[in-house]
Design a protein around this motif. Structure first.
Motif, mmCIF file in Angstrom:
data_model
loop_
_atom_site.group_PDB
_atom_site.id
_atom_site.type_symbol
_atom_site.label_atom_id
_atom_site.label_comp_id
_atom_site.label_asym_id
_atom_site.label_seq_id
_atom_site.Cartn_x
_atom_site.Cartn_y
_atom_site.Cartn_z
ATOM 1 N N PRO A 120 0.694 -1.191 -0.067
ATOM 2 C CA PRO A 120 0.077 -0.051 0.002
ATOM 3 C C PRO A 120 0.810 1.471 -0.019
ATOM 4 O O PRO A 120 1.834 1.458 0.248
ATOM 5 C CB PRO A 120 -0.893 -0.189 1.266
ATOM 6 C CG PRO A 120 -0.298 -1.111 1.975
ATOM 7 C CD PRO A 120 0.547 -1.788 1.243
ATOM 8 N N LEU A 124 0.672 4.907 1.698
ATOM 9 C CA LEU A 124 0.048 5.625 2.735
ATOM 10 C C LEU A 124 0.576 7.198 2.715
ATOM 11 O O LEU A 124 1.567 7.640 2.044
ATOM 12 C CB LEU A 124 0.468 5.155 4.140
ATOM 13 C CG LEU A 124 0.224 3.544 4.571
ATOM 14 C CD1 LEU A 124 0.893 3.311 5.872
ATOM 15 C CD2 LEU A 124 -1.146 3.506 4.411
ATOM 16 N N THR A 150 -0.908 13.358 7.279
ATOM 17 C CA THR A 150 -1.047 14.535 7.540
ATOM 18 C C THR A 150 -0.046 15.278 8.186
ATOM 19 O O THR A 150 0.640 16.360 8.031
ATOM 20 C CB THR A 150 -2.504 14.848 8.432
ATOM 21 O OG1 THR A 150 -3.459 14.077 7.648
ATOM 22 C CG2 THR A 150 -2.622 16.273 8.561
ATOM 23 N N LEU A 167 3.649 7.912 12.334
ATOM 24 C CA LEU A 167 3.125 7.264 11.483
ATOM 25 C C LEU A 167 2.638 5.710 11.755
ATOM 26 O O LEU A 167 1.745 5.170 11.140
ATOM 27 C CB LEU A 167 3.844 7.294 10.217
ATOM 28 C CG LEU A 167 3.873 8.538 9.302
ATOM 29 C CD1 LEU A 167 4.102 9.816 10.104
ATOM 30 C CD2 LEU A 167 4.909 8.420 8.236
ATOM 31 N N ILE A 218 3.987 2.902 11.876
ATOM 32 C CA ILE A 218 4.543 1.868 11.039
ATOM 33 C C ILE A 218 5.931 1.664 11.635
ATOM 34 O O ILE A 218 6.633 2.617 11.785
ATOM 35 C CB ILE A 218 4.411 1.939 9.517
ATOM 36 C CG1 ILE A 218 5.019 3.151 8.939
ATOM 37 C CG2 ILE A 218 3.006 2.020 9.136
ATOM 38 C CD1 ILE A 218 5.226 3.146 7.556
ATOM 39 N N HIS A 223 -9.876 10.774 9.399
ATOM 40 C CA HIS A 223 -9.094 9.990 8.277
ATOM 41 C C HIS A 223 -9.851 8.783 8.147
ATOM 42 O O HIS A 223 -10.519 8.035 8.888
ATOM 43 C CB HIS A 223 -7.713 9.511 8.823
ATOM 44 C CG HIS A 223 -6.681 10.417 8.802
ATOM 45 N ND1 HIS A 223 -6.718 11.409 8.262
ATOM 46 C CD2 HIS A 223 -5.476 10.458 9.757
ATOM 47 C CE1 HIS A 223 -5.618 12.286 8.532
ATOM 48 N NE2 HIS A 223 -5.000 11.684 9.456
ATOM 49 N N LEU A 245 -5.737 -2.966 6.188
ATOM 50 C CA LEU A 245 -4.455 -4.076 5.606
ATOM 51 C C LEU A 245 -4.634 -5.522 5.651
ATOM 52 O O LEU A 245 -5.675 -5.890 6.619
ATOM 53 C CB LEU A 245 -3.169 -3.711 6.563
ATOM 54 C CG LEU A 245 -2.572 -2.343 6.389
ATOM 55 C CD1 LEU A 245 -1.319 -1.907 7.136
ATOM 56 C CD2 LEU A 245 -2.323 -1.935 4.945
ATOM 57 N N PHE A 267 -3.575 4.449 12.641
ATOM 58 C CA PHE A 267 -3.392 5.662 11.862
ATOM 59 C C PHE A 267 -4.370 6.531 11.902
ATOM 60 O O PHE A 267 -4.257 7.457 11.144
ATOM 61 C CB PHE A 267 -3.479 4.940 10.332
ATOM 62 C CG PHE A 267 -2.546 3.976 10.077
ATOM 63 C CD1 PHE A 267 -1.366 3.713 10.744
ATOM 64 C CD2 PHE A 267 -2.446 2.938 9.037
ATOM 65 C CE1 PHE A 267 -0.314 2.671 10.506
ATOM 66 C CE2 PHE A 267 -1.725 1.988 8.582
ATOM 67 C CZ PHE A 267 -0.556 1.863 9.562
ATOM 68 N N LYS A 284 4.703 -5.253 10.737
ATOM 69 C CA LYS A 284 5.465 -3.951 10.504
ATOM 70 C C LYS A 284 4.751 -2.687 10.879
ATOM 71 O O LYS A 284 4.829 -1.649 10.248
ATOM 72 C CB LYS A 284 6.152 -3.790 9.415
ATOM 73 C CG LYS A 284 6.603 -4.929 8.693
ATOM 74 C CD LYS A 284 8.181 -5.167 9.566
ATOM 75 C CE LYS A 284 8.854 -6.514 9.023
ATOM 76 N NZ LYS A 284 9.788 -6.774 10.186
ATOM 77 N N ILE A 285 3.595 -2.814 11.869
ATOM 78 C CA ILE A 285 2.819 -1.495 12.189
ATOM 79 C C ILE A 285 2.828 -1.474 13.679
ATOM 80 O O ILE A 285 3.032 -2.572 14.332
ATOM 81 C CB ILE A 285 1.463 -1.508 11.400
ATOM 82 C CG1 ILE A 285 0.558 -2.665 11.957
ATOM 83 C CG2 ILE A 285 1.240 -1.385 10.230
ATOM 84 C CD1 ILE A 285 -0.856 -2.815 11.703
ATOM 85 N N VAL A 286 2.668 -0.241 14.210
ATOM 86 C CA VAL A 286 2.851 -0.149 15.534
ATOM 87 C C VAL A 286 1.403 -0.122 16.217
ATOM 88 O O VAL A 286 0.604 0.588 15.942
ATOM 89 C CB VAL A 286 3.785 1.087 15.939
ATOM 90 C CG1 VAL A 286 3.752 1.436 17.510
ATOM 91 C CG2 VAL A 286 5.064 1.301 15.259
#
Lengths: 329, 329
Positions: free
Chosen positions: A33, A35, A38, A280, A282, B30, B35, B55, B281-283
């Motif tokens: 993806p 991303l 803002t 962010l 990530i 947003h 994902l 996010f 890989k995302i927080v």
């Protein structure tokens, strides 16, 4: 040492080769993806599009190039297998690609490689051959493997098929966002930067292509300035994916198609990595932050607002963090 | 203590209210991406769709509910301002929503709240009022603020406008993925779970709605079993966003529309958080991992393969990790 004999080799691939690689990779690689943030837009004053190769298989863009190279081997070469030298993402990428296609993979790694990297590579079923941590020992070990076991070398970056594969990330990015004024891409050995530059200039020559590297490993900047490949030596930088020098092929592409090289200090890399994790949400590795740091610092001169950045990978050892979390809890 | 008097209150909102909230929020919140992960699909044997509210603005779904509530206040109430009690994501969400709309925001926080949370809330321009870390002190402080400054209470979850706002995440998720057989949502105070359940059952009654909570704070499970709100007390769990009890409104929705409650131990929450950081890989914050842990454990009984999960937030202090990274470097 300057490798003048390599300077003028022709660039043997173009946009069509990357497009063919994309078709070849479609059943195998993730279409990652894009991303937007803002917060990052406000900080940079630009419209930033983040191509998330940290979400790619094995956590890095490297799967694209490795898989594309394997897919182009003939049956006999696939049967004998392939070899490469890497203790990083290329090792895991080639190991996974080999497992998916049934191609035996041998990885030459320095004895000093982190245990976690060895385990990850072995986890994908690759055979590991250890060598002393010198360039000479590494090259000797690879040559011996090629000779004794009839293995084909899949170089981490100085290989046209690998470069074409890495370019597919930028191809997707352009398809996903429509139009870009500039693209920022990390430069280590130059495979990703070369593939990206071929795509950007092939699609729209006006796209400003910016290579980004650690200030402590600014061999690409020096190579472009001097007009010949400058070795990076053994640089000390937290960006462990960006310590390598350019190869003849990547230098040939980058010197033709990359408009500018920017650098970031290690302090800036750590700050940018933290910014991406905290704001962010990530996970990127410090090598990926090299394309974010220039946006946070400001002062980039780009011909428009739409800037694509390629986040190259997310492989970082979070073990210490979770050890802390468990203990404090 | 069981709050029998609250058990039978009617559910005053439905799908149409969430749809109206979505229209109201469109210029502000947003539309977070969904994902997917080959790794998670392989581990769980399901097709999992991750709605990434980490996010969202302020890093959590809470912005949706807070903003929807503020947008529905009349001019006079907006002029006087609003108050809430929270030391977590709702505080920051309301503070940002207030700043965007020019509504003064007061946050009642226990003196013991982490300095980093206070700073984040003040950073959005909210006024902080401290109280002793007890329920009685908190309620007294809020009541005093309401009385003395004519402030309107925006409750973190026991508020129909807040619940409708939180439901917009599930609405987007269904629009983004088309069809789901089940949805898993964290249960703290129940605002997100209530909004999600209203949307799921309103759109397709066959969707199996699963609430997930920490084993150490399983008040929703006990509340559904006993048919009355069971207080969570002061549970010790790493999932700091999920320590609260249900309110009368959220209990009313959850007891009607949530099909099942599953729980995860703190060890499972830490493991699932690490899995998401390392592999996806995302927080995410440990509270969010409560919807991932049941997928990793297996044994979930869902009527089909398409499972949506709502990752509620990504606000976790990564400072110690980066301190380590800087030091080791």
């Amino acid at each position: 040492m300057s490798l003048r004999s390599h300077e003028t080799i022709p660039v043997e691939i173009g946009l069509a080769d990357v497009e063919a690689a994309a078709t070849r990779l479609a059943p195998w690689a993730h279409r990652t993806p894009v991303l937007t943030s803002t917060t990052l837009n406000e900080r940079s004053g630009l419209d930033v599009y983040l191509k998330c190769e940290n979400f790619q298989r094995v956590g890095a863009f490297k799967f694209r190039g490795a898989m594309n190279a394997l897919l182009q081997l003939d049956e006999e070469r696939r049967f004998h297998g392939v070899v490469t030298h890497s203790s990083g993402n290329h090792a895991q990428a080639l190991a996974l690609a080999g497992r998916l296609l049934g191609v035996p993979v041998t990885i030459v790694m320095p004895r000093t490689a982190p245990a976690v990297k060895m385990a990850a590579t072995e986890g994908y079923g690759a055979r590991i051959v250890f060598c002393e941590p010198t360039l000479a020992a590494r090259e000797a070990a690879v040559a011996a493997e090629m000779r004794e076991h009839h293995l084909s070398l899949i170089h981490p970056y100085n290989d046209w098929d690998v470069i074409a594969g890495q370019g597919t990330a930028a191809l997707e990015l352009l398809d996903q966002v429509g139009r870009l004024d500039a693209v920022i891409v990390p430069v280590g050995g130059g495979g990703l930067a070369s593939g990206t530059a071929i795509v950007a200039k092939g699609r729209a020559p006006a796209i400003h292509v910016i290579g980004a590297e650690p200030a402590a490993a600014d061999d690409a900047r020096r190579s472009l300035e001097t007009g010949s490949i400058q070795p990076s030596g053994d640089p000390r930088t937290i960006a462990d994916g960006l310590r390598t020098s350019l190869g003849a092929r990547t230098f040939a592409v980058i010197s033709r198609h990359v408009d500018e090289i920017v650098t970031a200090t290690d302090d800036e890399l750590i700050e940018a990595t933290r910014f991406v994790w905290e704001r962010l949400k990530i996970v990127i590795e410090p090598s990926s932050a090299v394309v974010v740091a220039p946006l946070l610092r400001g002062g980039l001169s780009v011909p428009g607002e739409r800037v694509g950045i390629i986040l190259s990978g997310g492989n970082v050892d979070v073990g210490p963090f979770f050890d802390l979390l468990s203990k404090r809890h």
